[in-house]
Enzyme design. Structure first.
Site, PDB file in Angstrom:
ATOM      1  N   TYR A  57       0.818  -1.222   0.000  1.00 42.32           N
ATOM      2  CA  TYR A  57       0.000   0.000   0.000  1.00 42.32           C
ATOM      3  C   TYR A  57       0.851   1.271   0.000  1.00 42.32           C
ATOM      4  O   TYR A  57       0.370   2.343  -0.349  1.00 42.32           O
ATOM      5  CB  TYR A  57      -0.932   0.052   1.219  1.00 42.32           C
ATOM      6  CG  TYR A  57      -1.918  -1.096   1.344  1.00 42.32           C
ATOM      7  CD1 TYR A  57      -2.156  -1.977   0.287  1.00 42.32           C
ATOM      8  CD2 TYR A  57      -2.621  -1.315   2.529  1.00 42.32           C
ATOM      9  CE1 TYR A  57      -3.053  -3.032   0.417  1.00 42.32           C
ATOM     10  CE2 TYR A  57      -3.522  -2.364   2.655  1.00 42.32           C
ATOM     11  CZ  TYR A  57      -3.730  -3.227   1.597  1.00 42.32           C
ATOM     12  OH  TYR A  57      -4.610  -4.264   1.738  1.00 42.32           O
ATOM     13  N   HIS A 121       0.404 -11.720   1.920  1.00 39.51           N
ATOM     14  CA  HIS A 121      -0.628 -10.978   1.177  1.00 39.51           C
ATOM     15  C   HIS A 121      -1.345 -11.818   0.126  1.00 39.51           C
ATOM     16  O   HIS A 121      -2.533 -11.626  -0.122  1.00 39.51           O
ATOM     17  CB  HIS A 121       0.009  -9.749   0.516  1.00 39.51           C
ATOM     18  CG  HIS A 121      -0.940  -8.625   0.289  1.00 39.51           C
ATOM     19  ND1 HIS A 121      -0.556  -7.310   0.243  1.00 39.51           N
ATOM     20  CD2 HIS A 121      -2.278  -8.592   0.088  1.00 39.51           C
ATOM     21  CE1 HIS A 121      -1.603  -6.535   0.035  1.00 39.51           C
ATOM     22  NE2 HIS A 121      -2.659  -7.295  -0.070  1.00 39.51           N
TER      23      HIS A 121
HETATM   24  N1  LIG Z   1      -5.853  -8.517   1.335  1.00 39.14           N
HETATM   25  C1  LIG Z   1      -6.085  -7.927   0.177  1.00 39.14           C
HETATM   26  O1  LIG Z   1      -5.640  -8.402  -0.887  1.00 39.14           O
HETATM   27  C2  LIG Z   1      -6.918  -6.687   0.141  1.00 39.14           C
HETATM   28  C3  LIG Z   1      -7.198  -6.014   1.314  1.00 39.14           C
HETATM   29  N2  LIG Z   1      -7.962  -4.864   1.294  1.00 39.14           N
HETATM   30  C4  LIG Z   1      -8.161  -4.148   2.576  1.00 39.14           C
HETATM   31  O2  LIG Z   1      -9.550  -3.907   2.773  1.00 39.14           O
HETATM   32  C5  LIG Z   1      -9.768  -2.510   2.970  1.00 39.14           C
HETATM   33  C6  LIG Z   1     -11.171  -2.124   2.572  1.00 39.14           C
HETATM   34  O3  LIG Z   1     -11.396  -2.397   1.191  1.00 39.14           O
HETATM   35  P1  LIG Z   1     -12.560  -1.621   0.418  1.00 39.14           P
HETATM   36  O4  LIG Z   1     -12.753  -2.269  -0.892  1.00 39.14           O
HETATM   37  O5  LIG Z   1     -12.264  -0.169   0.397  1.00 39.14           O
HETATM   38  O6  LIG Z   1     -13.814  -1.908   1.392  1.00 39.14           O
HETATM   39  P2  LIG Z   1     -15.374  -1.619   1.291  1.00 39.14           P
HETATM   40  O7  LIG Z   1     -16.035  -2.534   0.320  1.00 39.14           O
HETATM   41  O8  LIG Z   1     -15.880  -1.646   2.682  1.00 39.14           O
HETATM   42  O9  LIG Z   1     -15.490  -0.190   0.683  1.00 39.14           O
HETATM   43  C7  LIG Z   1     -15.185   0.963   1.432  1.00 39.14           C
HETATM   44  C8  LIG Z   1     -15.600   2.136   0.579  1.00 39.14           C
HETATM   45  O10 LIG Z   1     -17.025   2.130   0.454  1.00 39.14           O
HETATM   46  C9  LIG Z   1     -17.476   3.453   0.483  1.00 39.14           C
HETATM   47  N3  LIG Z   1     -18.857   3.418   0.981  1.00 39.14           N
HETATM   48  C10 LIG Z   1     -19.323   3.028   2.176  1.00 39.14           C
HETATM   49  N4  LIG Z   1     -20.681   3.091   2.224  1.00 39.14           N
HETATM   50  C11 LIG Z   1     -21.061   3.564   1.016  1.00 39.14           C
HETATM   51  C12 LIG Z   1     -22.303   3.867   0.441  1.00 39.14           C
HETATM   52  N5  LIG Z   1     -23.453   3.708   1.107  1.00 39.14           N
HETATM   53  N6  LIG Z   1     -22.350   4.323  -0.843  1.00 39.14           N
HETATM   54  C13 LIG Z   1     -21.199   4.503  -1.537  1.00 39.14           C
HETATM   55  N7  LIG Z   1     -19.972   4.232  -1.037  1.00 39.14           N
HETATM   56  C14 LIG Z   1     -19.913   3.777   0.222  1.00 39.14           C
HETATM   57  C15 LIG Z   1     -16.508   4.165   1.407  1.00 39.14           C
HETATM   58  O11 LIG Z   1     -16.406   5.481   0.952  1.00 39.14           O
HETATM   59  P3  LIG Z   1     -16.616   6.759   1.930  1.00 39.14           P
HETATM   60  O12 LIG Z   1     -15.326   7.464   1.865  1.00 39.14           O
HETATM   61  O13 LIG Z   1     -17.762   7.472   1.301  1.00 39.14           O
HETATM   62  O14 LIG Z   1     -16.953   6.243   3.296  1.00 39.14           O
HETATM   63  C16 LIG Z   1     -15.191   3.440   1.187  1.00 39.14           C
HETATM   64  O15 LIG Z   1     -14.345   4.096   0.262  1.00 39.14           O
HETATM   65  C17 LIG Z   1      -8.633  -1.858   2.200  1.00 39.14           C
HETATM   66  O16 LIG Z   1      -8.408  -0.513   2.536  1.00 39.14           O
HETATM   67  C18 LIG Z   1      -7.486  -2.779   2.575  1.00 39.14           C
HETATM   68  O17 LIG Z   1      -7.001  -2.446   3.864  1.00 39.14           O
HETATM   69  C19 LIG Z   1      -8.530  -4.403   0.133  1.00 39.14           C
HETATM   70  C20 LIG Z   1      -8.277  -5.036  -1.059  1.00 39.14           C
HETATM   71  C21 LIG Z   1      -7.414  -6.213  -1.170  1.00 39.14           C
END
Ligand SMILES: NC(=O)C1=CN([C@@H]2O[C@H](COP(=O)(O)OP(=O)(O)OC[C@H]3O[C@@H](n4cnc5c(N)ncnc54)[C@H](OP(=O)(O)O)[C@@H]3O)[C@@H](O)[C@H]2O)C=CC1
Length: 307
Positions: A57, A121
């Protein structure tokens, strides 16, 4: 009343604050993101003490700055930090050696003596790129555990066969598998949910909100899910975000989400003060299972063959 994030059986706080996706930089040397530092500090202040980060990251400087600030006012034991060994930063060329070598370097950067959870990872970093087999990587993870630099060790994006390989030789089994998991992708790889359950490997769900954020709701199953989430939201006076996170939790899975908005932290608190009925959990599950092809955002080149 102050909010306390529930802690699961392995001592894992039941919602992680992700420092990837929205906050992803890809290399530590890129422009410092003060807004991530501020959000991490705010999240922990509000009770969201579980921070999820990774080598790829590129946000160690921000995590370090947030920790430095937080540790002036609270004990290290009040914060839960997950790091992931990615093999190398995404936008860097340096190789950071074994997980053990990487972690020792990172702890120094983060200004702490240990991480609470350390994950490999993905199973795809064992190739010629870094020159270690999965068994060698796991041995190095175990060394981190044995020497106290990691309190728990686990994996991410692992399929059943990858876990079986590790379990054959492991001295310590992986305690966690962090996978892409949402209502429209309930098995990142075939049988992984059931396998982890039956081997008591805790599942963490990254991208749990994809059915809200990445789906076109104007047609088919997406619309059906959206309607049902809307009904549940109305019944419980909750948002669809809260309903989806609650569904993940009631399956015994730890959601890893993130946010750019302070208001969302208040919303997250409201995930822990109600319970869906089992029939409602089952309905979300079964609507989700009929979504084809699966809603997959990551590891597509390796895993979309399962969709
Ligand atoms: N191990 C791996 O390979 C991976 C790990 N990860 C980890 O998981 C974490 C979370 O992943 P992520 O995909 O972001 O998780 P989510 O699916 O929980 O998405 C989070 C996003 O959703 C948005 N959101 C929340 N509620 C709503 C809504 N009602 N309408 C529109 N948008 C909304 C948030 O934006 P807002 O800013 O508006 O709240 C935020 O940016 C990453 O940051 C990382 O740490 C992720 C990918 C791969």
């Amino acid at each position: 009343m102050t909010f306390s994030l529930p802690i699961g059986p392995l001592g894992i706080p039941q919602l992680g604050f992700g420092t990837g996706t929205y906050y992803y930089k890809g290399a530590d040397t890129l422009t410092f993101n003060q807004s991530l530092v501020d959000m991490l500090v705010e999240a922990v202040h509000q009770g969201f003490i579980h921070i999820d980060t990774a080598e790829s990251y590129g946000v160690y400087p921000e995590v370090a700055a947030a920790l430095k600030q937080l540790l002036t006012e609270m004990d290290r034991s009040s914060i839960f930090i997950t790091d992931k060994y990615s093999g190398s930063p995404s936008k860097g060329i340096s190789k950071n050696g074994t997980p053990y070598e990487h972690l020792k370097k990172i702890l120094n950067k983060l200004g702490t003596d240990y991480v609470d959870l350390y994950l490999i990872h993905s199973p795809f970093i064992t190739n010629e790129k870094i020159g270690f087999t999965l068994a060698e990587i796991w041995k190095s993870m175990e060394k981190c555990l044995d020497e106290g630099f990691a309190k728990r060790i686990g994996v991410s994006n692992f399929a059943v066969s990858d876990l079986q390989d590790i379990l054959q030789t492991a001295g310590h089994k992986p305690l966690v598998n962090q996978i892409e998991f949402n209502a429209f992708l309930q098995n990142q790889t075939p049988g992984i949910f059931q396998f982890c359950k039956s081997h008591e490997i805790t599942l963490e769900a990254y991208s749990p909100l994809a059915p809200l954020t990445k789906v076109d709701h104007s047609s088919g199953v997406g619309e059906q899910m959206d309607l049902f989430l809307g009904q549940l939201a109305e019944k419980y006076d909750k948002t669809k975000t809260q309903i989806l996170l609650r569904w993940v939790l009631q399956l015994g899975v730890v959601p890893i989400s993130t946010t750019s908005k302070r208001s969302r932290l208040q919303e997250w608190k409201g995930v822990f003060d109600f319970q869906l009925e089992q029939a409602e959990v089952d309905t979300v599950t079964s609507i989700g299972q009929s979504y084809k092809p699966r809603l997959r955002l990551y590891m597509r080149s390796q895993y979309s063959k399962y969709d």
